[in-house]
Design a protein around this motif. Structure first.
Motif, PDB file in Angstrom:
ATOM      1  N   UNK A   1       0.850  -1.169   0.000  1.00 47.75           N
ATOM      2  CA  UNK A   1       0.000   0.000   0.000  1.00 47.75           C
ATOM      3  C   UNK A   1       0.896   1.233   0.000  1.00 47.75           C
ATOM      4  N   UNK A   2       0.811   2.013  -1.022  1.00 44.68           N
ATOM      5  CA  UNK A   2       1.740   3.119  -1.232  1.00 44.68           C
ATOM      6  C   UNK A   2       1.589   4.280  -0.257  1.00 44.68           C
ATOM      7  N   UNK A   3       0.392   4.693   0.020  1.00 47.59           N
ATOM      8  CA  UNK A   3       0.193   5.900   0.816  1.00 47.59           C
ATOM      9  C   UNK A   3      -0.114   5.612   2.279  1.00 47.59           C
ATOM     10  N   UNK A   4       0.433   4.561   2.790  1.00 42.87           N
ATOM     11  CA  UNK A   4       0.154   4.165   4.169  1.00 42.87           C
ATOM     12  C   UNK A   4       0.973   5.005   5.139  1.00 42.87           C
ATOM     13  N   UNK A   5       0.281   5.617   6.088  1.00 42.04           N
ATOM     14  CA  UNK A   5       0.920   6.362   7.163  1.00 42.04           C
ATOM     15  C   UNK A   5       0.618   5.624   8.456  1.00 42.04           C
ATOM     16  N   UNK A   6       1.626   5.448   9.294  1.00 45.14           N
ATOM     17  CA  UNK A   6       1.406   4.795  10.586  1.00 45.14           C
ATOM     18  C   UNK A   6       1.641   5.829  11.672  1.00 45.14           C
ATOM     19  N   UNK A  12      -4.483   6.704  23.491  1.00 45.50           N
ATOM     20  CA  UNK A  12      -5.588   5.769  23.253  1.00 45.50           C
ATOM     21  C   UNK A  12      -5.111   4.323  23.190  1.00 45.50           C
ATOM     22  N   UNK A  13      -3.782   4.114  23.171  1.00 46.75           N
ATOM     23  CA  UNK A  13      -3.252   2.753  23.089  1.00 46.75           C
ATOM     24  C   UNK A  13      -3.475   2.129  21.722  1.00 46.75           C
ATOM     25  N   UNK A  14      -3.292   2.941  20.670  1.00 46.83           N
ATOM     26  CA  UNK A  14      -3.490   2.429  19.314  1.00 46.83           C
ATOM     27  C   UNK A  14      -2.359   2.881  18.405  1.00 46.83           C
ATOM     28  N   UNK A  15      -1.854   1.952  17.648  1.00 49.12           N
ATOM     29  CA  UNK A  15      -0.953   2.240  16.551  1.00 49.12           C
ATOM     30  C   UNK A  15      -1.823   2.089  15.307  1.00 49.12           C
ATOM     31  N   UNK A  16      -2.010   3.184  14.567  1.00 47.50           N
ATOM     32  CA  UNK A  16      -2.985   3.188  13.482  1.00 47.50           C
ATOM     33  C   UNK A  16      -2.315   3.285  12.119  1.00 47.50           C
ATOM     34  N   UNK A  17      -2.851   2.515  11.174  1.00 47.80           N
ATOM     35  CA  UNK A  17      -2.450   2.610   9.777  1.00 47.80           C
ATOM     36  C   UNK A  17      -3.515   3.429   9.071  1.00 47.80           C
ATOM     37  N   UNK A  21      -6.686   9.176   4.458  1.00 49.78           N
ATOM     38  CA  UNK A  21      -7.390   9.810   5.565  1.00 49.78           C
ATOM     39  C   UNK A  21      -8.247   8.877   6.393  1.00 49.78           C
ATOM     40  N   UNK A  22      -8.246   7.593   6.050  1.00 46.48           N
ATOM     41  CA  UNK A  22      -9.080   6.601   6.738  1.00 46.48           C
ATOM     42  C   UNK A  22      -8.198   5.617   7.517  1.00 46.48           C
ATOM     43  N   UNK A  23      -8.589   5.318   8.749  1.00 50.58           N
ATOM     44  CA  UNK A  23      -7.882   4.296   9.519  1.00 50.58           C
ATOM     45  C   UNK A  23      -8.264   2.935   8.933  1.00 50.58           C
TER      46      UNK A  23
END
Length: 114
Positions: A1-6, A12-17, A21-23
């Protein structure tokens, strides 16, 4: 996935991908302070429309990267992260059994957290 931001939402105790603009995936975790400081992943979740794109692996890799930068261990209670760490021993040092036990005890003492 090219535009993945982590991004790490520590409060909140979350590591989000995030993609577009969508989790699209996350690792839910907590920070353990004893017997040593550790990040403890409990769940890895990828939205069904985004499965099979390497998101869970990218999240696991970043979790271990964060732990390394913070000089913390990782005590994987999440089955996915535990398997990922077995497949990537060069990036994911194994957790000490006492640390895993302490993480399980913490989770038992905080039943509403996850």
């Amino acid at each position: 996935m090219r535009d993945l931001e982590i991004r790490d939402d520590r409060a909140a105790g979350r590591l989000e991908a995030v993609s577009g603009g969508e989790v699209v995936g996350r690792i839910e975790y907590f920070v353990l302070d004893r017997p040593e400081r550790a990040l403890v992943p409990v769940h890895t979740i990828v939205e069904p429309a985004h499965e099979g794109q390497g998101i869970a692996g990218a999240l696991a890799r970043e979790l271990y990267g964060i732990a390394g930068r913070e000089h913390s261990a990782v005590a994987p209670l999440c089955p996915y992260v535990a398997k990922w760490s077995e497949r990537h021993p060069d990036e994911a040092p194994p957790a000490d059994q006492a640390l895993l036990t302490a993480a399980k005890d913490w989770l038992t003492e905080h039943p509403g957290r996850f």
